[in-house]
Design a protein around this motif. Structure first.
Motif, PDB file in Angstrom:
ATOM      1  N   THR A   3      11.509 -37.676  12.566  1.00 61.51           N
ATOM      2  CA  THR A   3      10.232 -38.140  11.189  1.00 61.51           C
ATOM      3  C   THR A   3       9.889 -36.834  11.123  1.00 61.51           C
ATOM      4  OG1 THR A   3       8.504 -37.763  13.065  1.00 61.51           O
ATOM      5  CG2 THR A   3       8.959 -39.877  12.889  1.00 61.51           C
ATOM      6  N   GLU A   4       9.092 -36.184  11.095  1.00 63.89           N
ATOM      7  CA  GLU A   4       9.438 -35.052   9.926  1.00 63.89           C
ATOM      8  C   GLU A   4      10.505 -34.031   9.285  1.00 63.89           C
ATOM      9  OE1 GLU A   4       8.474 -29.632  10.068  1.00 63.89           O
ATOM     10  OE2 GLU A   4       8.647 -31.152  11.991  1.00 63.89           O
ATOM     11  N   GLU A   5      11.902 -34.344   9.443  1.00 65.21           N
ATOM     12  CA  GLU A   5      13.158 -34.743   8.510  1.00 65.21           C
ATOM     13  C   GLU A   5      12.486 -35.406   7.380  1.00 65.21           C
ATOM     14  OE1 GLU A   5      16.137 -31.956  11.533  1.00 65.21           O
ATOM     15  OE2 GLU A   5      15.967 -34.513  11.355  1.00 65.21           O
ATOM     16  N   VAL A   6      12.740 -37.197   7.975  1.00 62.75           N
ATOM     17  CA  VAL A   6      12.255 -38.131   6.968  1.00 62.75           C
ATOM     18  C   VAL A   6      11.229 -37.712   6.263  1.00 62.75           C
ATOM     19  CG1 VAL A   6      12.314 -40.302   7.490  1.00 62.75           C
ATOM     20  CG2 VAL A   6      13.523 -39.301   9.110  1.00 62.75           C
ATOM     21  N   SER A   7      10.129 -37.542   6.551  1.00 60.63           N
ATOM     22  CA  SER A   7       8.652 -36.913   6.492  1.00 60.63           C
ATOM     23  C   SER A   7       9.563 -36.186   4.743  1.00 60.63           C
ATOM     24  CB  SER A   7       7.560 -36.664   6.594  1.00 60.63           C
ATOM     25  OG  SER A   7       6.756 -36.337   6.065  1.00 60.63           O
ATOM     26  N   ILE A   8       9.998 -34.931   5.187  1.00 64.60           N
ATOM     27  CA  ILE A   8       9.587 -33.695   3.956  1.00 64.60           C
ATOM     28  C   ILE A   8      11.458 -34.269   3.462  1.00 64.60           C
ATOM     29  CG2 ILE A   8      11.098 -31.129   3.260  1.00 64.60           C
ATOM     30  CD1 ILE A   8      10.260 -30.546   6.517  1.00 64.60           C
ATOM     31  N   LEU A   9      12.251 -35.225   3.795  1.00 65.25           N
ATOM     32  CA  LEU A   9      13.294 -36.226   3.327  1.00 65.25           C
ATOM     33  C   LEU A   9      12.413 -36.770   1.481  1.00 65.25           C
ATOM     34  CD1 LEU A   9      16.613 -36.331   1.876  1.00 65.25           C
ATOM     35  CD2 LEU A   9      15.855 -37.875   3.363  1.00 65.25           C
ATOM     36  N   PHE A  10      11.479 -38.211   2.642  1.00 73.75           N
ATOM     37  CA  PHE A  10      10.957 -38.915   1.254  1.00 73.75           C
ATOM     38  C   PHE A  10      10.758 -37.800   0.501  1.00 73.75           C
ATOM     39  CE2 PHE A  10      12.248 -42.838   4.619  1.00 73.75           C
ATOM     40  CZ  PHE A  10      13.350 -42.601   4.484  1.00 73.75           C
ATOM     41  N   LYS A  11       9.769 -37.020   1.050  1.00 71.25           N
ATOM     42  CA  LYS A  11       8.721 -36.018  -0.433  1.00 71.25           C
ATOM     43  C   LYS A  11       9.378 -35.614  -1.183  1.00 71.25           C
ATOM     44  CE  LYS A  11       5.146 -35.401   2.754  1.00 71.25           C
ATOM     45  NZ  LYS A  11       4.297 -33.820   3.746  1.00 71.25           N
ATOM     46  N   GLU A  55      13.713 -26.850   0.162  1.00 73.21           N
ATOM     47  CA  GLU A  55      12.776 -27.558   0.828  1.00 73.21           C
ATOM     48  C   GLU A  55      13.699 -28.155   2.192  1.00 73.21           C
ATOM     49  OE1 GLU A  55       8.505 -28.235   3.265  1.00 73.21           O
ATOM     50  OE2 GLU A  55       8.917 -28.857   1.010  1.00 73.21           O
ATOM     51  N   ALA A  56      13.882 -30.341   1.788  1.00 74.27           N
ATOM     52  CA  ALA A  56      14.859 -30.676   1.927  1.00 74.27           C
ATOM     53  C   ALA A  56      16.212 -30.287   2.299  1.00 74.27           C
ATOM     54  CB  ALA A  56      13.945 -32.461   0.531  1.00 74.27           C
ATOM     55  N   ARG A  57      16.826 -29.482   1.717  1.00 72.47           N
ATOM     56  CA  ARG A  57      18.611 -28.717   2.037  1.00 72.47           C
ATOM     57  C   ARG A  57      18.757 -29.879   0.907  1.00 72.47           C
ATOM     58  NH1 ARG A  57      18.366 -27.190   8.687  1.00 72.47           N
ATOM     59  NH2 ARG A  57      17.706 -29.663   8.182  1.00 72.47           N
ATOM     60  N   LEU A  58      18.200 -30.532  -0.345  1.00 71.56           N
ATOM     61  CA  LEU A  58      18.973 -30.858  -0.752  1.00 71.56           C
ATOM     62  C   LEU A  58      20.152 -31.030  -1.879  1.00 71.56           C
ATOM     63  CD1 LEU A  58      16.500 -34.077  -1.285  1.00 71.56           C
ATOM     64  CD2 LEU A  58      19.040 -34.114   0.279  1.00 71.56           C
ATOM     65  N   ILE A  59      19.686 -29.079  -2.572  1.00 69.19           N
ATOM     66  CA  ILE A  59      20.202 -28.993  -3.139  1.00 69.19           C
ATOM     67  C   ILE A  59      20.353 -27.176  -2.997  1.00 69.19           C
ATOM     68  CG2 ILE A  59      19.320 -30.125  -5.400  1.00 69.19           C
ATOM     69  CD1 ILE A  59      17.419 -28.288  -6.408  1.00 69.19           C
ATOM     70  N   HIS A  60      21.358 -25.929  -3.365  1.00 68.54           N
ATOM     71  CA  HIS A  60      21.155 -25.031  -2.723  1.00 68.54           C
ATOM     72  C   HIS A  60      22.037 -24.439  -4.785  1.00 68.54           C
ATOM     73  CE1 HIS A  60      25.668 -24.699  -3.584  1.00 68.54           C
ATOM     74  NE2 HIS A  60      25.320 -25.994  -2.482  1.00 68.54           N
ATOM     75  N   GLU A  61      21.306 -23.044  -4.281  1.00 69.67           N
ATOM     76  CA  GLU A  61      21.258 -21.968  -5.266  1.00 69.67           C
ATOM     77  C   GLU A  61      22.605 -21.276  -5.827  1.00 69.67           C
ATOM     78  OE1 GLU A  61      17.601 -20.606  -5.324  1.00 69.67           O
ATOM     79  OE2 GLU A  61      18.459 -18.624  -4.721  1.00 69.67           O
ATOM     80  N   ARG A  62      22.999 -20.681  -6.642  1.00 67.27           N
ATOM     81  CA  ARG A  62      23.661 -19.788  -7.150  1.00 67.27           C
ATOM     82  C   ARG A  62      23.312 -19.248  -8.151  1.00 67.27           C
ATOM     83  NH1 ARG A  62      28.123 -18.835 -10.677  1.00 67.27           N
ATOM     84  NH2 ARG A  62      27.540 -21.117 -11.694  1.00 67.27           N
ATOM     85  N   ARG A  63      23.471 -17.728  -7.640  1.00 66.68           N
ATOM     86  CA  ARG A  63      22.961 -16.703  -8.536  1.00 66.68           C
ATOM     87  C   ARG A  63      24.193 -16.034  -9.559  1.00 66.68           C
ATOM     88  NH1 ARG A  63      17.730 -15.306  -8.144  1.00 66.68           N
ATOM     89  NH2 ARG A  63      16.606 -15.584  -6.040  1.00 66.68           N
ATOM     90  N   GLN A  64      23.839 -16.434 -11.349  1.00 66.84           N
ATOM     91  CA  GLN A  64      24.738 -15.357 -11.371  1.00 66.84           C
ATOM     92  C   GLN A  64      23.734 -14.731 -13.206  1.00 66.84           C
ATOM     93  OE1 GLN A  64      27.909 -17.804 -13.534  1.00 66.84           O
ATOM     94  NE2 GLN A  64      28.028 -16.819 -15.208  1.00 66.84           N
ATOM     95  N   GLY A  65      24.547 -13.266 -12.457  1.00 67.17           N
ATOM     96  CA  GLY A  65      23.290 -12.566 -13.222  1.00 67.17           C
ATOM     97  C   GLY A  65      21.930 -12.832 -13.340  1.00 67.17           C
ATOM     98  N   GLN A  66      21.516 -12.900 -14.208  1.00 67.00           N
ATOM     99  CA  GLN A  66      19.608 -13.256 -14.051  1.00 67.00           C
ATOM    100  C   GLN A  66      19.285 -14.743 -14.114  1.00 67.00           C
ATOM    101  OE1 GLN A  66      17.861 -11.488 -17.727  1.00 67.00           O
ATOM    102  NE2 GLN A  66      18.498 -13.812 -19.320  1.00 67.00           N
ATOM    103  N   TRP A  67      20.670 -15.435 -14.655  1.00 62.52           N
ATOM    104  CA  TRP A  67      20.254 -16.924 -13.970  1.00 62.52           C
ATOM    105  C   TRP A  67      20.647 -17.258 -12.437  1.00 62.52           C
ATOM    106  CZ3 TRP A  67      18.208 -18.364 -18.830  1.00 62.52           C
ATOM    107  CH2 TRP A  67      18.486 -17.367 -19.611  1.00 62.52           C
TER     108      TRP A  67
END
Length: 115
Positions: A3-11, A55-67
């Motif tokens: 339920t905690e994972e579902v709550s984070i996802l829905f939020k 937080e919901a692990r729906l996206i991730h980031e890639r750093r390229q220089g300052q971006w």
């Protein structure tokens, strides 16, 4: 899923801006500055939306220089069950729901008279 994972996802997906971000990210990666321009809101506001999606692990980031570029996290999206599967999992594994089901009084109306 718990339920905690579902709550984070829905939020994470309960906000119109975040839903739009996810839709955009399904096509390509974006940086914060692009989201600021697209949505016309401040960089700190975009960062808060990004944080909720991360937080919901729906996206991730890639750093390229300052971006920093954001994209969908395929390992999460590929593992997401359907909504009906989420409800089934919760109904089978959540102790609070199971206790409620066991303690709930039966409805005195026949099935055909219920809403």
């Amino acid at each position: 899923m718990t339920t905690e994972e579902v709550s984070i996802l829905f939020k994470a997906l309960s906000d119109q801006t975040r839903l739009r971000m996810v839709t955009l990210l399904s096509r390509r990666e974006y940086c914060n500055c692009e989201f600021v321009s697209i949505f016309g809101i401040s960089q700190p506001a975009i960062s808060r939306h990004i944080a909720r999606l991360k937080e919901a692990r729906l996206i991730h980031e890639r750093r390229q220089g300052q971006w920093i570029y954001y994209s969908l996290n395929p390992s999460t999206w590929d593992r997401l069950p359907s909504f009906s599967q989420i409800l089934e999992d919760l109904g089978q594994h959540d102790a609070v729901i199971l206790r409620t089901i066991d303690q709930a009084p039966g409805c005195p109306l026949p099935d055909h008279e219920r809403l």
